[in-house]
Design a protein around this motif. Structure first.
Motif, mmCIF file in Angstrom:
data_model
loop_
_atom_site.group_PDB
_atom_site.id
_atom_site.type_symbol
_atom_site.label_atom_id
_atom_site.label_comp_id
_atom_site.label_asym_id
_atom_site.label_seq_id
_atom_site.Cartn_x
_atom_site.Cartn_y
_atom_site.Cartn_z
ATOM 1 N N GLY A 39 41.945 -56.987 6.727
ATOM 2 C CA GLY A 39 42.840 -57.211 8.301
ATOM 3 C C GLY A 39 43.928 -57.911 7.908
ATOM 4 O O GLY A 39 44.810 -58.038 9.121
ATOM 5 N N GLU A 40 44.664 -58.417 7.088
ATOM 6 C CA GLU A 40 46.087 -58.883 6.661
ATOM 7 C C GLU A 40 47.251 -58.094 6.665
ATOM 8 O O GLU A 40 47.310 -57.145 6.384
ATOM 9 C CB GLU A 40 46.183 -60.172 5.375
ATOM 10 N N SER A 66 44.506 -63.506 7.786
ATOM 11 C CA SER A 66 43.295 -63.096 7.856
ATOM 12 C C SER A 66 42.546 -64.615 8.023
ATOM 13 O O SER A 66 42.986 -65.856 7.362
ATOM 14 C CB SER A 66 42.273 -62.936 6.327
ATOM 15 N N PRO A 67 42.043 -65.096 9.434
ATOM 16 C CA PRO A 67 40.691 -66.253 9.413
ATOM 17 C C PRO A 67 39.980 -66.506 7.958
ATOM 18 O O PRO A 67 39.613 -68.004 8.410
ATOM 19 C CB PRO A 67 40.293 -65.425 10.739
ATOM 20 N N HIS A 68 40.365 -65.964 7.184
ATOM 21 C CA HIS A 68 38.969 -66.085 6.434
ATOM 22 C C HIS A 68 40.521 -66.274 5.036
ATOM 23 O O HIS A 68 40.122 -67.013 3.884
ATOM 24 C CB HIS A 68 38.561 -65.022 5.481
ATOM 25 N N ARG A 69 41.865 -66.712 5.590
ATOM 26 C CA ARG A 69 42.789 -67.290 3.733
ATOM 27 C C ARG A 69 42.757 -68.362 4.149
ATOM 28 O O ARG A 69 42.649 -69.682 5.516
ATOM 29 C CB ARG A 69 43.430 -66.884 4.512
ATOM 30 N N LEU A 97 34.523 -69.407 0.870
ATOM 31 C CA LEU A 97 34.268 -68.708 -0.147
ATOM 32 C C LEU A 97 33.328 -67.829 0.232
ATOM 33 O O LEU A 97 32.529 -67.083 -0.179
ATOM 34 C CB LEU A 97 33.406 -70.381 -0.436
ATOM 35 N N GLY A 98 32.563 -67.851 1.952
ATOM 36 C CA GLY A 98 31.446 -67.456 2.400
ATOM 37 C C GLY A 98 31.915 -66.114 2.543
ATOM 38 O O GLY A 98 31.307 -64.843 1.846
ATOM 39 N N LEU A 103 32.349 -60.563 0.306
ATOM 40 C CA LEU A 103 33.228 -58.912 -0.297
ATOM 41 C C LEU A 103 32.681 -58.656 -1.255
ATOM 42 O O LEU A 103 32.750 -57.628 -1.816
ATOM 43 C CB LEU A 103 34.425 -59.760 -0.078
ATOM 44 N N LYS A 104 32.317 -59.313 -2.271
ATOM 45 C CA LYS A 104 31.409 -59.168 -3.710
ATOM 46 C C LYS A 104 30.485 -57.958 -3.365
ATOM 47 O O LYS A 104 30.301 -57.496 -3.583
ATOM 48 C CB LYS A 104 31.575 -60.584 -4.306
#
Length: 408
Positions: A39-40, A66-69, A97-98, A103-104
């Protein structure tokens, strides 16, 4: 090399590949990008254009995050640092972490769908420990540069880089790690903290092994300090419970020819024994002679435990020549598999499924190898009936899976 090496380009990451890199495309060409999140939009530097079908690149600047960064868990691995100086070993450390676990799970699910035509969703389960995913490594391998300085390798290279801390390590390892010392003439230093004993220890190069003890629940295991043991402080206990849960007790026969392949020092054979009692018969097969020496002692509680020192691939060929009575015992048996990253593969799985054991429990540290082997087992008539995944390696792309298989 082509003429794009070192060139900086703008790309958008679309999904996560197995191996910790995000996938981007430029004019139809796949580019695997380190330190990115799907997404980035990124400015990246091409590091390898030698393959006709794909390139590799490092993230130089995040243009649309990304909002997850999140700030990297390891300061020296931050995207703000020169890519050549970023240490390896925490390639998901810039992802919340979540979301790492999401992604895994996607990588595992997509591997199963693509390679085994299996539609299976799975949650990646957290292990006990600090909630930020740090402080879990009981073993750290550091390397020594020509000038004697000590540190990890830079990501995707064999160049030693300086770091101030090892945030993924348990406190005892962090405290002992000789990050500011000099050891000219030495190649590597392993720092490890056994679960039994107060302190940590250094293993210089491949010195003569010393026996350490590890505790799992109420049981102790002998293992070499240079030998294999699970790295996460809670991994051995987690996998013990997961394997015990993965075995269908209605299909388990304690007097059958039960097998523990790639058995190491006997951790999972002991898990079977503790689950089903001291009358269990189980044979563990492991190529490392020091490990099987320890396994013989670690499994002494079970009179029916046998230990064989041999490469599993070679040993598996002998299954073709077993007697009719032994074949019956093998067919009633449960097989535990915990192969290296490359997986068990066609030769071993073919030999095992020819004797048609009642059930197979497969512990895997590589989702692509696991998915390939799920497909091989399906061809041999074994269905994936249970699957769990565990975050044994937070802040890295690695994920552990435990699959249960029964005859379809």
């Amino acid at each position: 090399m082509g003429d794009m090496q070192g060139t900086e380009i703008e790309v958008e990451a679309t999904n996560m590949a197995h191996g910790g890199e995000s996938v981007a495309r430029l004019d139809g060409r796949v580019i695997f990008v380190a330190d990115a999140i799907p997404g980035e939009r990124l400015r990246v530097r091409v590091t390898d254009d030698s393959k006709p079908k794909f390139w590799r690149a490092d993230t130089v600047e995040v243009l649309d995050a990304s909002p997850h960064r999140v700030p990297h868990i390891w300061a020296e691995a931050s995207v703000d640092r020169d890519p050549a100086q970023r240490p390896g070993g925490a390639d998901y450390g810039h992802i919340a972490l979540g979301q790492q676990r999401v992604l895994k799970a996607q990588v595992l699910t997509e591997s199963l769908a693509r390679m085994a035509k299996v539609d299976r969703t799975v949650d990646v389960e957290a292990l006990p420990g600090p909630t930020d995913g740090t402080g879990w490594r009981t073993r750290e391998r550091l390397h020594v540069a020509a000038d004697g300085s000590i540190g990890p390798y830079a990501a995707r290279s064999h160049r030693v880089v300086a770091v101030a801390d090892l945030p993924l390590a348990v406190d005892r390892v962090r405290d002992l790690a000789p990050l500011r010392e000099s050891m000219p003439g030495v190649k590597s230093v392993q720092v490890l903290a056994p679960s039994l004993g107060d302190g940590a220890r250094l293993v210089i190069d491949e010195q003569k092994p010393t026996v350490i003890r590890e505790r799992v629940g109420m049981r102790e295991f002998r293992v070499d300090d240079t030998g294999f043991w699970q790295v996460h402080a809670a991994a051995a206990e987690t996998l013990t419970a997961a394997v015990q849960d993965a075995i269908d007790p209605t299909l388990f026969d304690e007097k059958a020819a039960n097998l523990d392949l790639y058995g190491g020092v006997g951790l999972l054979a002991a898990a079977v024994g503790d689950r089903f009692g001291h009358g269990v018969r189980i044979t563990t097969v492991e190529s490392d002679a020091r490990a099987t020496e320890h396994a013989a002692e670690n499994l002494a509680d079970w009179l029916g435990a046998a230990v064989i020192t041999e490469r599993v691939e070679r040993w598996a060929r002998s299954l073709a020549d077993v007697s009719a009575s032994e074949r019956t015992r093998l067919a009633a048996g449960t097989v535990i598999l915990d192969p290296p990253r490359s997986g068990a593969g066609a030769e071993v799985l073919g030999a095992i499924t020819t004797v048609a054991p009642a059930q197979i429990v497969y512990v895997s540290c590589d989702p692509v190898a696991f998915a390939r082997d799920v497909a091989l087992l399906a061809e041999a008539g074994y269905q994936l009936v249970g699957l769990r995944a565990f975050d044994l390696f937070p802040h890295t792309h690695h994920v552990e899976a435990v699959g249960s298989f029964q005859r379809a």
